[in-house]
Each structure stands twice: as C-alpha cells, then as structure tokens.
Design an enzyme around this catalytic site. Sequence first.
Site, PDB file in Angstrom:
ATOM      1  NE  ARG A   1       8.521  13.335  -0.020  1.00  0.00           N
ATOM      2  CZ  ARG A   1       8.458  12.421   0.943  1.00  0.00           C
ATOM      3  NH1 ARG A   1       8.076  11.171   0.663  1.00  0.00           N
ATOM      4  NH2 ARG A   1       8.794  12.724   2.169  1.00  0.00           N
TER       5      ARG A   1
ATOM      6  CE  LYS B   1      -9.162  -6.235 -10.379  1.00  0.00           C
ATOM      7  NZ  LYS B   1     -10.098  -6.810  -9.386  1.00  0.00           N
TER       8      LYS B   1
ATOM      9  CE  LYS C   1     -11.395 -10.876 -16.201  1.00  0.00           C
ATOM     10  NZ  LYS C   1     -10.951 -11.658 -15.023  1.00  0.00           N
TER      11      LYS C   1
END
Length: 285
Positions: free
Chosen positions: A105, A140, A172
């Site tokens: 798994r 992300k 930013k």
Amino acid sequence: MTIEIPPLPAVILDPIVRLALTEDLGRAGDLTTDATIPAGTQMRAVIAARKPGVLAGLDAAAYALRLIDADVRLTVKKADGAALAPGDMIAELSGAARSILIAERTMLNFLGRLSGVASLTRQYVDAVAHTKARIVCTRKTTPGHRALEKRAVRCGGGTSHRYGLDDAILIKDNHIAACNGSIADALTRAKAYAGHLRMIEIEVDTLAQLEEALKHGPHAILLDNMNLDTLREAVALTGGRVPLEASGGVTLSSVAAIAETGVDFISSGALTHSAPNLDLGLDVV
C-alpha cells in the site's frame, strides 16, 4: 531532447518514506499478513497501470520496499516519466510474500499520487506545446512531500517555480503593501540585499505596476490574475526585456490561450494541489 530525471537522494527519501511506513504499520505491524501468510512463503507480483497517465514515484516506492526487505527483487519495466497505457507493467517483484504485502500500500500510495501529478502536468505541457511558454509548479504542495511532488512535475515535463522561501526573492502584493505600497522601495531593498546569483521576481496586478517595475530591473515579473488582453499588452510593453510569468486561476481549459499571449512561463498550483490519483495496482502472478 529527453531529460533523465534522477531519483531523489536517500537523505531526502528516508524520512518521508519511513514516516509513511510507520504510519501504516502502527504499533503492531501488519496483523493480516502475519496471521495468514506462513513465514518463508515466496511470491511474485507485478505493478501495472489501470488508467493511462505518466509514471512518477518509483524512487519512493523502491525505497519503501527496500526498507521493509532489501532482499525482495524489484525489476523496473517502465522508467519515471514514461507514458502509461492501461495494462502496462511498471515493475515486477519477487521474494518474501510477507514483505511484498507489507510494502504494497505504501508503494502504491507514492506511485499513484506522484503519477497523478506527473499525468496532470503532462496535460498542461501538451496544451501549450505549440507556444514558447513553459509550465511551472508552485509551493502549493502537500506538507512534507514537496521534493516528491516537484520531482513528479519534472517527470511530467514541467519545471519548478521556487522550491522554498530560500530559493529566490519573490516580492508579492503583501510585501509591496508592507513597503508602503512602493514597488520602487521593495525592489531597491531586494537588490541591495540579494547576492549576485540571487534571482528577484516581483508580482504585479496592473500595467501601471508593470511599467513601474520595469524601471527598477527585476530578473522576472509575475503577472497576477490578468485577463488575456492585458497579458498581451504586458508582453508588448515589456518587449522581451525580462521573462514574464502568468499566474492566477490557470486551468487546463485556459492554459493554451494564456500561453498564446506570448508569456514565457505559466505557473499553476493545481499541478500539485489538485492532481487526481492515477489508478495503479499490484497483483500476484
């Protein structure tokens, strides 16, 4: 040109894979396998694709198997980055049945997740292949799995924006706001701080901000959430002086049109945060 994607080094893989195995084995190990499989039982199994996609994660899967039992033989049939069709054999395993079943798994979790990232990336890359634009991923990522997921993006034909906060300077909107809204001040401070090899990119939301940024010599400019007409104007205004990156709300249905505006890079967090798992399976043969 085919670029070989080397496996991640053991020093990166080890803590990630050990955590995954420990999570699965818990306090008492694999109760089912211990209860049903006699010690010494040998087994041969194959890992195969059940859906089409692009393979990634073999390094993590192989490391998981090696931690459980280094004597189990793993024969790789497809390399990371390879296109998969349903039924394609990825690898063959032979050795102690208990070891293969314990590792199964965790191996498939790594392969399915990372192949999903590579597969989605390949779709984005193919969608912009008629342009000069390159597809890049962002920060992300799944906490703790960034190195794995960013390598999977490379297996799919994409590349990375930043690996972490220490990788480059990206100014930013909130950084600009904290500098009293001054793009000039933010860039001046960044250039004074950075070494000669440190890249500086600044995010802009408007053409007026783009014009201001161009006066102060960043190495790249990120065009945030601009529509197609504005992107085209930005490309014309910049005239190739610095690379331009389009970002914000990029989807598989919109990426080709964004690329056709003439930008150099297109970044999308979806490559890592929204990639569906690729269906793979391990079966005894």
